[in-house]
Motif scaffolding. Structure first.
Motif, short mmCIF file in Angstrom:
data_model
loop_
_atom_site.label_atom_id
_atom_site.label_comp_id
_atom_site.label_asym_id
_atom_site.label_seq_id
_atom_site.Cartn_x
_atom_site.Cartn_y
_atom_site.Cartn_z
N UNK A 70 0.97 -1.43 -0.05
CA UNK A 70 0.00 0.10 -0.63
C UNK A 70 0.65 1.41 0.03
N UNK A 71 2.15 1.30 0.48
CA UNK A 71 2.61 2.09 1.00
C UNK A 71 2.94 2.55 -0.77
N UNK A 72 3.44 1.55 -1.34
CA UNK A 72 4.39 1.56 -3.42
C UNK A 72 3.17 2.46 -3.17
N UNK A 73 1.74 1.70 -2.74
CA UNK A 73 1.03 2.45 -4.08
C UNK A 73 0.13 3.45 -3.56
N UNK A 74 0.75 4.01 -3.05
CA UNK A 74 0.64 5.51 -2.67
C UNK A 74 1.76 6.65 -3.61
N UNK A 75 2.52 5.35 -4.48
CA UNK A 75 3.70 6.09 -5.55
C UNK A 75 3.33 5.30 -6.75
N UNK A 76 2.54 5.22 -7.00
CA UNK A 76 1.81 4.17 -8.25
C UNK A 76 2.56 3.68 -8.42
N UNK A 77 2.82 2.35 -7.53
CA UNK A 77 3.95 1.81 -7.57
C UNK A 77 3.15 0.39 -7.05
N UNK A 78 2.28 -0.11 -7.27
CA UNK A 78 1.38 -0.83 -6.58
C UNK A 78 2.12 -2.34 -6.47
N UNK A 79 1.58 -2.83 -8.49
CA UNK A 79 2.10 -3.92 -9.40
C UNK A 79 3.65 -3.69 -8.76
N UNK A 80 3.96 -3.40 -8.94
CA UNK A 80 5.50 -4.07 -8.90
C UNK A 80 6.41 -4.14 -7.63
N UNK A 81 5.48 -3.66 -6.78
CA UNK A 81 6.06 -4.48 -5.08
C UNK A 81 4.69 -5.59 -5.27
N UNK A 82 4.00 -5.71 -5.82
CA UNK A 82 2.88 -6.55 -5.66
C UNK A 82 3.66 -8.11 -5.86
N UNK A 83 4.44 -7.72 -7.56
CA UNK A 83 4.87 -8.90 -8.00
C UNK A 83 6.28 -9.13 -7.14
N UNK A 84 7.28 -8.49 -7.13
CA UNK A 84 8.53 -8.55 -6.38
C UNK A 84 7.90 -8.96 -4.81
#
Length: 157
Positions: A131-145
Motif C-alpha cells: 500500500x505504501x508502494x501504491x501511494x507512489x503508483x508502484x503497487x503492481x511492481x511491489x506486488x510482483x516483487x
C-alpha cells in the motif's frame, strides 16, 4: 503586631495562593485529560461501529481502494483476494502472470488484500508495504516483487 508575625502571615498567604493556583492547574489538567480521553474513546467507538455496520464491497463492485489492471471496461472481471505471504497465493499469481499477456485487453483484474495473520505473521506488514508502494503508483511492481521474493522475506522455503 511584630514584624516577624507579619512576615509569617505574608508567607502563609503566598503559600495559600500558590496552593490554590496549583489546585486549579491540577483540576484544569484533569479536565483536559478527561476531555481528550473521552474524544479518543468516542472516535474509537465511531470507527469500530462504522467498520461493523458498513458492508464490504461486493465482488461485482469496484471501489477506490481496489487495485485494478487490465481493461477497465472489460466484460469479465477477476477479483482476487490474496495474502502476499501465502505460498498458494504465490502459485496463483504465477499462473495469472503466465496467461496475462494475451488476455489483458479483455479482462479487468482486481486485487484485494486478505492477509491471513493467524498463519502468516508477515502478511499484514507485506500488505502495508504494498500500500505504501501504491501511494507512489508502484503497487503492481511491489506486488510482483513481493511474490517473486516471498521465500526470502517470509522465511519459508
Amino acid at each position: 503586631m511584630s514584624i516577624k508575625k507579619q512576615q509569617r502571615e505574608i508567607r502563609a498567604q503566598k503559600q495559600a495562593e500558590a496552593e490554590k493556583k496549583a489546585n486549579q492547574k491540577a483540576k484544569l489538567m484533569r479536565f483536559t485529560l478527561l476531555g481528550v480521553a473521552g474524544f479518543a474513546v468516542a472516535l474509537i467507538l465511531f470507527t469500530a461501529f462504522r467498520s461493523v455496520t458498513m458492508a464490504p464491497p461486493s465482488v461485482t463492485e469496484i471501489v477506490a481502494s481496489d487495485h485494478v489492471k487490465g481493461n477497465p471496461d472489460a466484460p469479465l472481471t477477476i477479483v482476487e483476494y490474496s495474502d502476499l505471504q501465502c505460498p498458494a497465493c504465490r502459485a496463483q499469481h504465477e499462473s495469472i502472470q503466465k496467461v496475462w499477456a494475451p488476455i489483458k485487453g479483455s479482462v479487468r483484474f482486481v486485487y484485494r488484500h486478505f492477509p491471513l495473520t493467524n498463519i502468516h505473521p508477515h502478511a499484514l506488514t507485506a500488505a502495508y508495504y504494498s500500500e505504501a508502494a501504491a501511494k507512489q503508483d508502484k503497487f503492481w511492481e511491489m506486488h510482483d516483487l513481493m511474490f517473486a521474493t516471498q521465500t526470502i522475506w517470509s522465511g519459508t522455503k
